[in-house]
Design an enzyme around this catalytic site. Structure first.
Site, PDB file in Angstrom:
ATOM      1  N   ASP A  91       0.849  -0.967   0.049  1.00  0.00           N
ATOM      2  CA  ASP A  91      -0.154  -0.013   0.096  1.00  0.00           C
ATOM      3  C   ASP A  91       1.025   1.163   0.082  1.00  0.00           C
ATOM      4  O   ASP A  91       1.986   1.082  -0.162  1.00  0.00           O
ATOM      5  CB  ASP A  91      -0.844  -0.185   1.298  1.00  0.00           C
ATOM      6  CG  ASP A  91      -0.108   0.170   2.607  1.00  0.00           C
ATOM      7  OD1 ASP A  91       0.915   0.447   2.509  1.00  0.00           O
ATOM      8  OD2 ASP A  91      -0.874  -0.573   3.494  1.00  0.00           O
ATOM      9  N   TRP A 118      -6.619 -30.506  -4.098  1.00  0.00           N
ATOM     10  CA  TRP A 118      -7.604 -30.001  -3.876  1.00  0.00           C
ATOM     11  C   TRP A 118      -8.801 -30.080  -4.794  1.00  0.00           C
ATOM     12  O   TRP A 118     -10.036 -29.935  -4.313  1.00  0.00           O
ATOM     13  CB  TRP A 118      -7.171 -28.172  -3.883  1.00  0.00           C
ATOM     14  CG  TRP A 118      -7.775 -27.225  -3.327  1.00  0.00           C
ATOM     15  CD1 TRP A 118      -8.575 -26.329  -3.572  1.00  0.00           C
ATOM     16  CD2 TRP A 118      -7.770 -27.219  -1.786  1.00  0.00           C
ATOM     17  NE1 TRP A 118      -9.063 -25.401  -2.834  1.00  0.00           N
ATOM     18  CE2 TRP A 118      -8.500 -25.832  -1.347  1.00  0.00           C
ATOM     19  CE3 TRP A 118      -7.204 -27.813  -0.758  1.00  0.00           C
ATOM     20  CZ2 TRP A 118      -8.910 -25.460  -0.154  1.00  0.00           C
ATOM     21  CZ3 TRP A 118      -7.395 -27.338   0.612  1.00  0.00           C
ATOM     22  CH2 TRP A 118      -8.220 -26.058   0.905  1.00  0.00           C
ATOM     23  N   PRO A 148     -14.538 -25.583   2.234  1.00  0.00           N
ATOM     24  CA  PRO A 148     -14.957 -24.065   1.989  1.00  0.00           C
ATOM     25  C   PRO A 148     -14.585 -23.466   3.445  1.00  0.00           C
ATOM     26  O   PRO A 148     -14.458 -24.249   4.465  1.00  0.00           O
ATOM     27  CB  PRO A 148     -16.618 -24.317   2.216  1.00  0.00           C
ATOM     28  CG  PRO A 148     -16.818 -25.485   1.220  1.00  0.00           C
ATOM     29  CD  PRO A 148     -15.909 -26.467   1.671  1.00  0.00           C
ATOM     30  N   ILE A 149     -14.209 -22.323   3.362  1.00  0.00           N
ATOM     31  CA  ILE A 149     -13.890 -21.609   4.534  1.00  0.00           C
ATOM     32  C   ILE A 149     -15.026 -21.218   5.343  1.00  0.00           C
ATOM     33  O   ILE A 149     -16.066 -20.680   4.855  1.00  0.00           O
ATOM     34  CB  ILE A 149     -13.204 -20.342   4.244  1.00  0.00           C
ATOM     35  CG1 ILE A 149     -12.391 -19.985   5.203  1.00  0.00           C
ATOM     36  CG2 ILE A 149     -13.946 -19.435   3.459  1.00  0.00           C
ATOM     37  CD1 ILE A 149     -11.003 -20.067   5.449  1.00  0.00           C
TER      38      ILE A 149
END
Lengths: 137, 137, 137, 137
Positions: free
Chosen positions: A16, A45, A58-59
């Protein structure tokens, strides 16, 4: 328990205006390491679906603590391990190391899930098979 | 010919250590504007498949010239129009305006394509229907 | 206490091969909302330095729970509020609403910090001024 | 003339719902390769300022043609070389190779520039020193 290491270079676009890594990037690196860790133990995966009938992993939760800033050109290592097996979820912890020191630490909780028969758009958590757990021992 | 305007805010994570927008972001905004432009004329991007048998509008070429830097907090407008219809492709031009001045200008070339019958993993360009072109007039 | 709402569109590039938002994006939207919330109460993120001698509001911790998947074309709202003021840090909670339902919920902890006099590359947390807190009441 | 190779893995978050790399990512990889190529010949991207008084190598134009889709798990190589030296700009060409085949080809044009004395917010292109060019031979 196995420990996995994933190398990451901090590129120009990761940082940034304060020349500090924009924090969502760390979660991208967590996600990369989770996938590569599974790959490394023979659990590709993108083949979990055909082999186990699940929709990937899934998270369900992710957290990070930012201990020291990382900058453009830093060479980092994501150190990952599975720190907790629940019946239907797992907790994978990640530390991002910079010159051996912990710059970030956190975890992801992921669920072993398949599509519901009555509504394929919704998921149902199911027990994690023993051989999945064994692959990380 | 219709012209479409898409507003974009420059957020902290869009900028680099020099506080200048990281240039791949501009292409993300081109892509967003292309989709929203199609939506705006009643051609929903994700329904082109079921209506016309095509796989969306894959990109085949993209170019941008960077005329002036954009910075954190800038409020931008992507101005988009279709500048060329070929038989099977279209050229959509985009200008990114900052306070009315052109900061970036470029284009995308996209193809009207369907899956090949002999190999669904490959695409075949097909003629763009007249009513698609008419929707932008 | 003030509550801030930040609208977000899910674009094509925000989603993964499962057509679900790639989870680091949610943290990008948390970060965007944090900045815009500060802006909205007259505390411009990039002027905190000159006004208060601090280096913005560095993140020290972030967490999210993913309750329901968001998909391409979803129109979301990030609902943000400061849920805790500590002496030198604040906790901003964020919920991502999809059609009014909570798809994601989480928080960021940020620190009010200035550069150390003896080492400008390091930061020192300092007490948050009362008028900063008051701006959110 | 030197040729540089930069390896890239396609991660889950790089791809879109069609499981194709979201095209702005290719430009991120172009940008990464440009920086690493400079590093590799002893011209550290972030030290060009102190050594040569320039502000890095701002991008003025970028273009890519997308020849074949790349997918999740693909292992790619960005092949970069400087294909044209102008007095104050350079053209770096990039090809993204997938299994040896060209999936993407394009270029970046970058300018050798310093801050204007009368207005440090604006840039002025200056001639590229001979030793910079020589470093790539």
């Amino acid at each position: 328990m196995k420990i996995f290491h994933h190398k990451v270079s901090v590129h120009w676009g990761d940082t940034d205006p304060a020349n500090i890594v924009f924090y969502p990037r760390y979660f991208e690196w967590f996600d990369q390491s989770a996938r590569l860790f599974f790959d490394s133990v023979g659990l590709d995966w993108d083949k979990l679906g055909e082999k186990y009938g699940v929709v990937g992993l899934p998270i369900v939760e992710a957290k990070a603590r930012f201990l020291a800033p990382c900058k453009f050109r830093d060479e980092l290592v994501v150190e990952s391990q599975i720190t907790k097996w629940n019946e239907k979820t797992l907790e994978m912890s990640h530390a991002i190391l910079k010159g051996g020191l912990r710059a970030v630490e956190g975890y992801e909780i992921r669920v072993w899930a398949q599509r519901r028969e009555d509504d394929p758009n919704r998921l149902k958590a199911i027990p994690i098979p023993a051989n999945i757990k064994a692959a990380f021992e």
